[in-house]
Design an enzyme around this catalytic site. Structure first.
Site, PDB file in Angstrom:
ATOM      1  N   GLU A 158       0.863  -1.182   0.000  1.00  0.00           N
ATOM      2  CA  GLU A 158       0.000   0.000   0.000  1.00  0.00           C
ATOM      3  C   GLU A 158       0.896   1.227   0.000  1.00  0.00           C
ATOM      4  O   GLU A 158       1.940   1.250   0.637  1.00  0.00           O
ATOM      5  CB  GLU A 158      -0.918  -0.010   1.222  1.00  0.00           C
ATOM      6  N   CYS A 266      -2.307  -6.055   6.541  1.00  0.00           N
ATOM      7  CA  CYS A 266      -1.655  -7.326   6.184  1.00  0.00           C
ATOM      8  C   CYS A 266      -0.781  -7.937   7.281  1.00  0.00           C
ATOM      9  O   CYS A 266      -1.051  -9.038   7.730  1.00  0.00           O
ATOM     10  CB  CYS A 266      -0.843  -7.136   4.915  1.00  0.00           C
ATOM     11  N   LYS A 269      -2.554  -9.256  10.552  1.00  0.00           N
ATOM     12  CA  LYS A 269      -3.493 -10.345  10.254  1.00  0.00           C
ATOM     13  C   LYS A 269      -2.755 -11.584   9.729  1.00  0.00           C
ATOM     14  O   LYS A 269      -3.081 -12.708  10.089  1.00  0.00           O
ATOM     15  CB  LYS A 269      -4.523  -9.804   9.261  1.00  0.00           C
TER      16      LYS A 269
HETATM   17  N1  LIG Z   1      -4.048  -4.343   1.078  1.00  0.00           N
HETATM   18  C1  LIG Z   1      -2.858  -4.826   0.764  1.00  0.00           C
HETATM   19  O1  LIG Z   1      -1.850  -4.137   0.791  1.00  0.00           O
HETATM   20  C2  LIG Z   1      -2.728  -6.265   0.331  1.00  0.00           C
HETATM   21  C3  LIG Z   1      -1.529  -6.683  -0.254  1.00  0.00           C
HETATM   22  C4  LIG Z   1      -1.400  -8.015  -0.646  1.00  0.00           C
HETATM   23  C5  LIG Z   1      -2.449  -8.902  -0.418  1.00  0.00           C
HETATM   24  N2  LIG Z   1      -3.584  -8.474   0.180  1.00  0.00           N
HETATM   25  C6  LIG Z   1      -4.667  -9.443   0.382  1.00  0.00           C
HETATM   26  O2  LIG Z   1      -5.619  -9.279  -0.667  1.00  0.00           O
HETATM   27  C7  LIG Z   1      -6.945  -9.501  -0.172  1.00  0.00           C
HETATM   28  C8  LIG Z   1      -7.799  -8.273  -0.418  1.00  0.00           C
HETATM   29  O3  LIG Z   1      -7.268  -7.207   0.354  1.00  0.00           O
HETATM   30  P1  LIG Z   1      -7.728  -5.695   0.157  1.00  0.00           P
HETATM   31  O4  LIG Z   1      -6.884  -4.862   1.043  1.00  0.00           O
HETATM   32  O5  LIG Z   1      -7.804  -5.396  -1.301  1.00  0.00           O
HETATM   33  O6  LIG Z   1      -9.237  -5.793   0.745  1.00  0.00           O
HETATM   34  P2  LIG Z   1     -10.345  -4.662   0.795  1.00  0.00           P
HETATM   35  O7  LIG Z   1     -11.115  -4.915   2.034  1.00  0.00           O
HETATM   36  O8  LIG Z   1      -9.764  -3.325   0.514  1.00  0.00           O
HETATM   37  O9  LIG Z   1     -11.291  -5.011  -0.467  1.00  0.00           O
HETATM   38  C9  LIG Z   1     -12.057  -6.180  -0.566  1.00  0.00           C
HETATM   39  C10 LIG Z   1     -13.230  -5.901  -1.518  1.00  0.00           C
HETATM   40  O10 LIG Z   1     -13.911  -7.116  -1.779  1.00  0.00           O
HETATM   41  C11 LIG Z   1     -15.297  -6.826  -1.890  1.00  0.00           C
HETATM   42  N3  LIG Z   1     -16.078  -8.055  -1.766  1.00  0.00           N
HETATM   43  C12 LIG Z   1     -16.406  -8.756  -0.651  1.00  0.00           C
HETATM   44  N4  LIG Z   1     -17.156  -9.825  -0.989  1.00  0.00           N
HETATM   45  C13 LIG Z   1     -17.314  -9.803  -2.338  1.00  0.00           C
HETATM   46  C14 LIG Z   1     -17.963 -10.635  -3.270  1.00  0.00           C
HETATM   47  N5  LIG Z   1     -18.650 -11.720  -2.874  1.00  0.00           N
HETATM   48  N6  LIG Z   1     -17.915 -10.307  -4.574  1.00  0.00           N
HETATM   49  C15 LIG Z   1     -17.245  -9.218  -4.983  1.00  0.00           C
HETATM   50  N7  LIG Z   1     -16.592  -8.392  -4.148  1.00  0.00           N
HETATM   51  C16 LIG Z   1     -16.623  -8.687  -2.843  1.00  0.00           C
HETATM   52  C17 LIG Z   1     -15.521  -5.810  -0.787  1.00  0.00           C
HETATM   53  O11 LIG Z   1     -16.722  -5.096  -0.980  1.00  0.00           O
HETATM   54  C18 LIG Z   1     -14.270  -4.941  -0.941  1.00  0.00           C
HETATM   55  O12 LIG Z   1     -14.498  -3.875  -1.841  1.00  0.00           O
HETATM   56  C19 LIG Z   1      -6.771  -9.881   1.297  1.00  0.00           C
HETATM   57  O13 LIG Z   1      -6.696 -11.283   1.400  1.00  0.00           O
HETATM   58  C20 LIG Z   1      -5.446  -9.263   1.662  1.00  0.00           C
HETATM   59  O14 LIG Z   1      -4.815  -9.932   2.719  1.00  0.00           O
HETATM   60  C21 LIG Z   1      -3.755  -7.170   0.543  1.00  0.00           C
END
Ligand SMILES: NC(=O)c1ccc[n+]([C@@H]2O[C@H](COP(=O)([O-])OP(=O)(O)OC[C@H]3O[C@@H](n4cnc5c(N)ncnc54)[C@H](O)[C@@H]3O)[C@@H](O)[C@H]2O)c1
Length: 458
Positions: A158, A266, A269
């Site tokens: 991020e 991240c 968690k």
């Molecule tokens: N944020 C980071 O820096 C980062 C980096 C690498 C990996 N990740 C991983 O990636 C994943 C997503 O993280 P994020 O930060 O983007 O999450 P986030 O909470 O910002 O976004 C998740 C999105 O998914 C949507 N959603 C939920 N259920 C849904 C469904 N059934 N259909 C469609 N959309 C749906 C939500 O409305 C939300 O907009 C997590 O597992 C996280 O650990 C995050």
């Protein structure tokens, strides 16, 4: 290539946009109708440098679209990325509800074979669960359509998410299917023109790679925080130590900055989730548990220094707080150290005047209107009449402030620096009581309220 992405958060929106930028035809699906409407109208729900322009451009040019219609999303791409959240469950393990819901949705609507690619961070074995859910839903429909499930963890940071996705260090693909591998090679070919970035492995190793990477980085931070706490007690300066060890190429300078603890969506968690996974297989993860314990304690280190400086008397005091986001270049406040510090100050009867370059809206959303929190329009406004300044996030704008102005605006020249931004010698010459992390401040500086309290007690 036509690609569908489920979830338009930090990962789905950025990756979907970057895939459109290199020419793919991307449809992003989200259940959050407000978010989708906003995106269609050019409103970007998160702050990431470079994202807004890239979303608008690709949307205008027709390569990036948004929908809440799951059937449309499933019909769009041969490849279906899952990029929904995996928040911690009560026991710290990853909650797979959203991932498995998307798997069921794909199976319910698919009318041709699909390659389901998991980008969410998920425990080892999740691909098997996704596969089982798809098979179950297809069987319920009486369908014999084929599918592959691939693990493709995301490593973006991020605050630099667009740059990371445009120029990834590596792209990990977990699959044993040659067809799925070929398809993903095609998706990611534009990102490997300089050299091949793909590392292909089995699914379980790919799932573990993501956790191992985040846990390694969290370990470096907690290790350094432990050294900082030790340095304070030994009269050493952790900043000198940091440079002394960072110059060793086996150690390196990255992720060895001591501070007020790691936060974000991240590291906390993922460390918890890997601890839970380890215990599920009967293995006690001693290092990971120590990393987590050190971080939990570290988030209180600044508050403890504040308590000590004021001899425990915080009721009615006001603190200027610079930095609310868990790190610079983001508005994300999930597990931010600022929240621990603010909430502890409020519990002790103090109030906070806060400023952050990007996270003001998010702070308002989280804490609403409350008398003990004033959100200020500038970092200077936050100082006015406060007892002391607390710095929690290392935004560039906080690195070289006007110390004379700070001294004029505060009631007393006191700074608690949770990110070691300033030079203790210079701060002392400018007349500040300056508390940092691991910089030999076992004793409160002469002239501070704590020093006065101690000498009167003696
Ligand atoms: N944020 C980071 O820096 C980062 C980096 C690498 C990996 N990740 C991983 O990636 C994943 C997503 O993280 P994020 O930060 O983007 O999450 P986030 O909470 O910002 O976004 C998740 C999105 O998914 C949507 N959603 C939920 N259920 C849904 C469904 N059934 N259909 C469609 N959309 C749906 C939500 O409305 C939300 O907009 C997590 O597992 C996280 O650990 C995050």
């Amino acid at each position: 290539m036509r690609i569908s992405v489920f979830g338009t958060g930090y990962v789905g929106l950025v990756q979907g946009t970057v895939l459109a930028e290199v020419g793919h035809d991307v449809l992003c699906v989200d259940v959050d109708a407000k978010k989708v409407e906003g995106l269609k109208a050019g409103r970007i729900p998160i702050y990431e440098p470079g994202l807004e322009d890239m979303v608008k451009k690709n949307h205008a040019e027709g390569r990036l679209n948004f929908t809440t219609d799951a059937a449309e999303g499933v019909a769009h791409g041969r490849i279906q990325f899952i990029a929904v959240g995996t928040p911690p469950d009560e026991d710290g393990s990853a909650d797979l509800r959203y991932v498995l819901t998307v798997a069921a949705t794909i199976a319910r609507h698919m009318t041709e074979p699909k390659v389901v690619v998991n980008k969410s961070t998920v425990p080892v074995g999740t691909a098997d669960k996704v596969r089982a859910r798809l098979a179950e839903e297809l069987a319920a429909r009486g369908s014999t359509l084929g599918f592959d499930v691939v693990s493709n963890p995301e490593f973006l940071k991020e605050g630099a998410a667009v740059a990371d996705c445009m120029r990834p260090d590596r792209i990990v693909i977990g699959t044993t299917s040659p067809e799925a591998e070929e398809l993903l090679r095609e998706v990611y070919a534009p990102f490997g023109r300089n050299h091949d970035k793909l590392i292909v492995m089995d699914v379980r190793s790919a799932e573990l790679t993501k956790y191992a990477a985040n846990c390694m980085l969290a370990t470096k931070i907690s290790f350094m925080n432990e050294m900082a706490n030790l340095a304070e007690r030994l009269g050493a300066d952790i900043e000198a130590v940091r440079q002394g060890i960072g110059s060793d190429s086996r150690i390196g300078y990255h992720f060895i900055y001591p501070g007020a603890g790691y936060g974000g969506s991240c590291f906390p968690k993922d460390v918890k989730a890997l601890i839970a996974t380890a215990r599920e297989v009967g293995f006690e993860p001693q290092v990971l548990q120590a990393v987590e314990d050190r971080n939990d304690a570290q988030k209180s280190v600044i508050f403890d220094k504040i308590v000590r400086h004021y001899g425990g008397d915080l009721a009615g005091r006001t603190f200027a707080l610079w930095g609310l986001a868990f790190k610079p270049q983001t508005d994300d406040m999930r597990e931010a150290a600022s929240r621990v510090v603010m909430e502890a100050l409020w519990a002790a009867g103090a109030s906070v005047q806060a400023f952050d370059p990007e996270a003001m809206e998010e702070t308002e959303r989280l804490y609403g209107d409350r008398p003990e929190l004033t959100l200020c329009g500038t970092k200077e406004a936050a100082l006015k009449g406060a007892d002391a300044l607390i710095v929690i996030t290392e935004w560039q704008a906080f690195r070289a402030p006007d110390f004379d102005l700070i001294r004029d605006r505060l009631k007393a020249p006191v700074i608690f620096d949770g990110r070691n931004l300033y030079d203790p010698g210079r701060m002392a010459r400018k007349g500040f009581a300056y508390y940092a992390i691991g910089r030999g401040l076992g004793e409160p500086p002469a002239g501070s309220a704590a020093a006065a309290a101690e000498s009167s007690a003696a």
